[in-house]
Enzyme design. Sequence first.
Site, PDB file in Angstrom:
ATOM      1  N   ALA A  76       0.830  -1.202   0.000  1.00 34.34           N
ATOM      2  CA  ALA A  76       0.000   0.000   0.000  1.00 34.34           C
ATOM      3  C   ALA A  76       0.868   1.258   0.000  1.00 34.34           C
ATOM      4  O   ALA A  76       0.642   2.186  -0.772  1.00 34.34           O
ATOM      5  CB  ALA A  76      -0.931  -0.004   1.208  1.00 34.34           C
ATOM      6  N   TYR A  77       1.854   1.273   0.874  1.00 33.88           N
ATOM      7  CA  TYR A  77       2.706   2.459   0.987  1.00 33.88           C
ATOM      8  C   TYR A  77       3.490   2.674  -0.302  1.00 33.88           C
ATOM      9  O   TYR A  77       3.555   3.799  -0.824  1.00 33.88           O
ATOM     10  CB  TYR A  77       3.654   2.301   2.178  1.00 33.88           C
ATOM     11  N   CYS A  78       4.079   1.618  -0.835  1.00 34.40           N
ATOM     12  CA  CYS A  78       4.842   1.764  -2.075  1.00 34.40           C
ATOM     13  C   CYS A  78       3.937   2.210  -3.219  1.00 34.40           C
ATOM     14  O   CYS A  78       4.303   3.097  -4.005  1.00 34.40           O
ATOM     15  CB  CYS A  78       5.538   0.445  -2.432  1.00 34.40           C
ATOM     16  N   SER A  88       1.236   3.953  -3.080  1.00 35.27           N
ATOM     17  CA  SER A  88       0.856   5.354  -2.906  1.00 35.27           C
ATOM     18  C   SER A  88       2.017   6.293  -3.202  1.00 35.27           C
ATOM     19  O   SER A  88       1.830   7.340  -3.840  1.00 35.27           O
ATOM     20  CB  SER A  88       0.331   5.586  -1.485  1.00 35.27           C
ATOM     21  N   LYS A  89       3.212   5.944  -2.768  1.00 40.98           N
ATOM     22  CA  LYS A  89       4.343   6.846  -2.946  1.00 40.98           C
ATOM     23  C   LYS A  89       4.918   6.797  -4.367  1.00 40.98           C
ATOM     24  O   LYS A  89       5.388   7.816  -4.878  1.00 40.98           O
ATOM     25  CB  LYS A  89       5.421   6.542  -1.900  1.00 40.98           C
TER      26      LYS A  89
END
Length: 241
Positions: free
Chosen positions: A152-154, A156-157
């Site tokens: 999720a974090y990757c 989004s970024k």
Amino acid sequence: MTDATAPPTETPVPRELGTVYVTGGSSGLGAALVEAVTAAGGKPVVLDRVPPSAEVPHAVVDLADSAAAADAVERLAVEVGPPDAVVTAAGTDACGPLAEISVEHWERVVQVNLLGTVAVVRAALPYLEQRRGTVVTVASTLGLKGVSDATAYCASKFGVRGFSQALAAELAGRVGVTCLVPGGMRTAFFDGRPEQYKPGPDADLADPRATAAAAVTALRQPVGVEIREMLVAASGESSWP
């Protein structure tokens, strides 16, 4: 006929910061940005889920709600003045294997980190174009490199970085766009995680004040000059290169 190689006759003048909207300004990098903008003579305005401890104008808003984020920008523009710059420092995470993270939790990371960034920038654009202002988006070294248990974090970024590059091309000559790519920092961002997802005791993490100072450098570039992307990390950052 002028000599194109002749040195400029005037020294470029750093821009005044003016009013800077900071998402996530109540903690971590966002709070460091509030301090840095204030110290540099600017007026920080915070958008966050909780009020900032600093005595600065703010709106309490959940940035996972794009409509609420846009409404907060419009409300602040009336109440405290339109933005000369925007820094999108708000961020959240969901650590773990994809199959073990709830859909709601996974999607919230993208909603806050990516869609919240887009909503705030979109709402601020009319004001920024009037002022030839600046946007500093905040990606991550995990927007350059994918790692396990951080889908999720990757996602989004990586999305923030792609959005920033496309936005810079779209707004060239009208609004400056910088993508700030920070490595791990000594903030509360890692609090509450399972132990295996917390930095180890010997982890080399950056001081968020140093990263905030880099963002202010981008904000102060003379009109017509932009730092398109800047990576700021502790010397021993493990997620880059």
